[in-house]
Design a protein around this motif. Structure first.
Motif, PDB file in Angstrom:
ATOM      1  N   LEU A   1       1.451   2.059  -5.304  1.00  0.00           N
ATOM      2  CA  LEU A   1       0.362   1.479  -4.534  1.00  0.00           C
ATOM      3  C   LEU A   1       0.874   0.854  -3.239  1.00  0.00           C
ATOM      4  CD1 LEU A   1      -1.861  -0.248  -7.258  1.00  0.00           C
ATOM      5  CD2 LEU A   1      -2.423   1.791  -5.919  1.00  0.00           C
ATOM      6  N   ALA A   2       2.081   0.316  -3.281  1.00  0.00           N
ATOM      7  CA  ALA A   2       2.646  -0.320  -2.097  1.00  0.00           C
ATOM      8  C   ALA A   2       3.211   0.691  -1.103  1.00  0.00           C
ATOM      9  CB  ALA A   2       3.740  -1.307  -2.511  1.00  0.00           C
ATOM     10  N   GLU A   3       3.720   1.849  -1.590  1.00  0.00           N
ATOM     11  CA  GLU A   3       4.464   2.754  -0.716  1.00  0.00           C
ATOM     12  C   GLU A   3       3.814   4.118  -0.529  1.00  0.00           C
ATOM     13  OE1 GLU A   3       8.496   3.137  -1.963  1.00  0.00           O
ATOM     14  OE2 GLU A   3       8.807   0.987  -2.247  1.00  0.00           O
ATOM     15  N   ASN A   4       3.052   4.588  -1.498  1.00  0.00           N
ATOM     16  CA  ASN A   4       2.549   5.958  -1.465  1.00  0.00           C
ATOM     17  C   ASN A   4       1.307   6.057  -0.582  1.00  0.00           C
ATOM     18  OD1 ASN A   4       1.168   8.456  -2.263  1.00  0.00           O
ATOM     19  ND2 ASN A   4       2.719   8.559  -3.864  1.00  0.00           N
TER      20      ASN A   4
ATOM     21  N   ARG B   1      -3.262  -7.242  -8.649  1.00  0.00           N
ATOM     22  CA  ARG B   1      -2.310  -7.761  -7.674  1.00  0.00           C
ATOM     23  C   ARG B   1      -1.004  -6.970  -7.743  1.00  0.00           C
ATOM     24  NH1 ARG B   1      -3.864 -12.497  -5.437  1.00  0.00           N
ATOM     25  NH2 ARG B   1      -5.632 -13.563  -6.433  1.00  0.00           N
ATOM     26  N   PHE B   2      -0.511  -6.575  -6.579  1.00  0.00           N
ATOM     27  CA  PHE B   2       0.788  -5.912  -6.487  1.00  0.00           C
ATOM     28  C   PHE B   2       1.448  -6.378  -5.198  1.00  0.00           C
ATOM     29  CE2 PHE B   2      -2.395  -3.338  -4.497  1.00  0.00           C
ATOM     30  CZ  PHE B   2      -1.808  -2.793  -3.375  1.00  0.00           C
ATOM     31  N   GLY B   3       2.641  -6.966  -5.345  1.00  0.00           N
ATOM     32  CA  GLY B   3       3.293  -7.538  -4.183  1.00  0.00           C
ATOM     33  C   GLY B   3       2.431  -8.637  -3.586  1.00  0.00           C
ATOM     34  N   GLN B   4       2.175  -8.549  -2.273  1.00  0.00           N
ATOM     35  CA  GLN B   4       1.335  -9.521  -1.591  1.00  0.00           C
ATOM     36  C   GLN B   4      -0.076  -8.996  -1.360  1.00  0.00           C
ATOM     37  OE1 GLN B   4       3.363 -10.598   2.003  1.00  0.00           O
ATOM     38  NE2 GLN B   4       5.102 -11.525   0.939  1.00  0.00           N
ATOM     39  N   GLU B   5      -0.445  -7.897  -2.001  1.00  0.00           N
ATOM     40  CA  GLU B   5      -1.746  -7.278  -1.804  1.00  0.00           C
ATOM     41  C   GLU B   5      -2.584  -7.377  -3.076  1.00  0.00           C
ATOM     42  OE1 GLU B   5      -1.596  -3.575   0.864  1.00  0.00           O
ATOM     43  OE2 GLU B   5       0.381  -3.590  -0.062  1.00  0.00           O
ATOM     44  N   VAL B   6      -3.879  -7.160  -2.887  1.00  0.00           N
ATOM     45  CA  VAL B   6      -4.818  -7.194  -4.011  1.00  0.00           C
ATOM     46  C   VAL B   6      -5.731  -5.984  -3.911  1.00  0.00           C
ATOM     47  CG1 VAL B   6      -6.665  -8.468  -5.153  1.00  0.00           C
ATOM     48  CG2 VAL B   6      -4.766  -9.713  -4.096  1.00  0.00           C
ATOM     49  N   LEU B   7      -5.854  -5.253  -5.019  1.00  0.00           N
ATOM     50  CA  LEU B   7      -6.790  -4.137  -5.112  1.00  0.00           C
ATOM     51  C   LEU B   7      -7.975  -4.598  -5.950  1.00  0.00           C
ATOM     52  CD1 LEU B   7      -7.688  -1.174  -4.851  1.00  0.00           C
ATOM     53  CD2 LEU B   7      -6.247  -0.666  -6.850  1.00  0.00           C
TER      54      LEU B   7
ATOM     55  N   GLY C   1       5.198   2.514 -12.928  1.00  0.00           N
ATOM     56  CA  GLY C   1       5.472   2.796 -11.522  1.00  0.00           C
ATOM     57  C   GLY C   1       4.258   2.681 -10.620  1.00  0.00           C
ATOM     58  N   LEU C   2       3.134   2.211 -11.157  1.00  0.00           N
ATOM     59  CA  LEU C   2       1.904   2.185 -10.366  1.00  0.00           C
ATOM     60  C   LEU C   2       1.997   1.208  -9.198  1.00  0.00           C
ATOM     61  CD1 LEU C   2      -0.999   3.051  -9.918  1.00  0.00           C
ATOM     62  CD2 LEU C   2      -1.705   1.270 -11.514  1.00  0.00           C
ATOM     63  N   ASN C   3       2.458  -0.016  -9.456  1.00  0.00           N
ATOM     64  CA  ASN C   3       2.514  -1.013  -8.388  1.00  0.00           C
ATOM     65  C   ASN C   3       3.396  -0.566  -7.233  1.00  0.00           C
ATOM     66  OD1 ASN C   3       0.822  -2.610  -9.866  1.00  0.00           O
ATOM     67  ND2 ASN C   3       2.371  -4.077 -10.496  1.00  0.00           N
TER      68      ASN C   3
ATOM     69  N   GLY D   1      -5.299   0.946   3.443  1.00  0.00           N
ATOM     70  CA  GLY D   1      -4.792   0.931   4.804  1.00  0.00           C
ATOM     71  C   GLY D   1      -3.330   1.339   4.883  1.00  0.00           C
ATOM     72  N   SER D   2      -2.719   1.080   6.013  1.00  0.00           N
ATOM     73  CA  SER D   2      -1.322   1.445   6.229  1.00  0.00           C
ATOM     74  C   SER D   2      -0.398   0.578   5.373  1.00  0.00           C
ATOM     75  CB  SER D   2      -0.948   1.288   7.702  1.00  0.00           C
ATOM     76  OG  SER D   2      -1.779   2.097   8.515  1.00  0.00           O
ATOM     77  N   LYS D   3       0.759   1.113   5.097  1.00  0.00           N
ATOM     78  CA  LYS D   3       1.737   0.387   4.282  1.00  0.00           C
ATOM     79  C   LYS D   3       2.186  -0.870   5.013  1.00  0.00           C
ATOM     80  CE  LYS D   3       5.876   2.085   3.877  1.00  0.00           C
ATOM     81  NZ  LYS D   3       7.026   2.917   3.457  1.00  0.00           N
TER      82      LYS D   3
END
Length: 429
Positions: free
Chosen positions: A373-376, A341-347, A368-370, A386-388
């Motif tokens: 994952l959210a921005e890169n 889980r990172f932010g409101q997303e799940v990998l 710095g991974l989370n 998908g898109s950011k």
């Protein structure tokens, strides 16, 4: 003769203060780059809130100082600068800022690998994949083209320290993975890694190879690098080249020999490699290497239940947990999903291949991974995220301390009542 005047505390403090170097005289400050740039940046109303624009400008100013420090004469200073730039790349995702300075950073990394020694070579190698991640797909191609030859040369140079060579192997595999490229080049690089970790194969008489801890770490890094590139292979190729007994190295027998290594890192890397080989082979056909499974299962079961006291307790625990998962997969084709889980997303990591790719990038980015994952965009494309996501128009309201306390109290009360009922049932019985 008159006695000399004794120095008081104030005199000593004055003299000591005069010997200290000012911040302006220091070429690089490791601590200030990441955490020190926000000091004294208070808003006009006197609160602790920091203006984001001022914070970004201060960060970029410190980063420029660190990049300039990559070209100083002192070897220790250059090493510190490599580490500081790496910490900055982990802390923030600033592709536009890095793009304007990529040639300077690439030249510095190449110079550090060619002319540096030991720690400097290792620090330079660690910066290469971080630079690829910052620049994204197109930029990573340029980094790989420029640095792949020198990283390969350093990784195979026996005169270089084993730990520096290990970092070169890790970085070389990761930048190749990020940039993609021709499969023929990937296979050639995998052969180089195989040549390195073949030193941990069993000897001709069946005895275990005697390697030092540093060399063992090098063999583990080379095997892990080989495994990361192996995830790029098509299942049909894996089935044809390994499952049918073709002359492909390393073979399943050679990989299984690494499970007997005296070094934990080598054993774990070998188990991970075998799991991925079987996963890709079974993706093409479920009967992949069936004749090899019984003997492999016996070895895996021994490792999953290892209780030898000469191994450290932490090592035994890690080994048993890892090889239990590998054993269950080889026997039952069962691997539980792992949710990140990172932010409101799940990998969701639902395969050994996906786990390997995630762990390789996690090892490089760390904390710095989370954020990445959210921005890169490059990482989001790799993991099919998908898109950011855009900022929510209605942000989640954080609970107050009192609200959390009341919720916890209510949950505790309900749990106590439920357990009391169960206790009453047991006593009646």
């Amino acid at each position: 003769m008159p006695k000399g005047k004794r120095k008081g505390k104030s005199d000593r403090a004055k003299n000591e203060g005069s010997l200290q170097t000012s911040d302006e005289d220091s070429i690089i400050d490791n601590n200030s780059l990441i955490s020190g740039y926000s000091e004294n940046n208070r808003s006009e109303d006197g609160t602790d809130e920091v203006d984001s624009v001022t914070q970004q400008e201060a960060f970029e100013e410190k980063l420029v100082e660190a990049i300039d420090g990559l070209m100083q004469k002192s070897a220790q200073g250059r090493t510190n600068s490599f580490e500081s730039v790496a910490k900055a790349f982990i802390k923030k995702y600033v592709p536009e800022f890095v793009h304007d300075r990529k040639l300077t950073i690439i030249d510095s990394i190449e110079r550090g690998l060619r002319k540096g020694r030991g720690l400097e070579q290792g620090a330079a190698a660690e910066l290469a994949p971080l630079l690829c991640i910052q620049l994204g797909g197109d930029g990573s191609d340029e980094v790989t083209t420029s640095l792949k030859p020198v990283l390969s040369t350093t990784a195979n140079d026996n005169s270089v320290s084993a730990l520096a060579r290990a970092k070169c192997c890790t970085s070389l595999a990761l930048i190749t993975y990020l940039a993609g490229g021709e499969m023929g080049d990937v296979l050639e690089l995998m052969k180089q890694f195989q040549t390195i970790f073949s030193g941990s194969y069993l000897k001709g008489d069946g005895s275990i190879a005697n390697v030092s801890a540093d060399v063992g770490a090098l063999h583990a890094a080379a095997l892990s690098a080989w495994t990361l590139l192996f995830t790029l292979m098509a299942p049909s190729d894996v089935y044809t080249m390994i499952g049918n007994g073709a002359n492909f190295t390393p073979s399943l027998k050679q990989l299984s020999q690494l499970l007997t290594s005296p070094h934990l890192e080598v054993r774990l890397s070998a188990g991970e490699a075998l799991a991925i080989v079987f996963e890709l082979g079974r993706d093409y056909h479920e009967d992949f290497a069936e004749d090899f499974i019984p003997g492999l299962v016996d070895t895996l079961r021994q490792l999953a239940t290892d209780s030898h006291k000469y191994r450290a307790k932490k090592d035994r625990k890690q080994q048993r947990a890892t090889f239990r998962d590998i054993l269950h997969y080889i026997e039952d084709d069962n691997l539980p999903d792992l949710q990140i889980r990172f932010g409101q997303e799940v990998l969701i990591l639902d395969s050994w291949t996906r786990r390997k790719q995630y762990y390789a990038i996690c090892h490089t980015l760390g904390s710095g991974l989370n954020m990445n994952l959210a921005e890169n965009e490059l990482l989001r494309d790799i993991f099919q995220l998908g898109s950011k996501l855009l900022m929510n128009e209605s942000p989640v309201i954080k609970q107050t301390k009192l609200e959390r306390h009341l919720l916890n109290a209510a949950a505790f009360k309900a749990r106590t009542i439920s357990r009391s009922k169960n206790r009453d049932k047991r006593s009646d019985f």
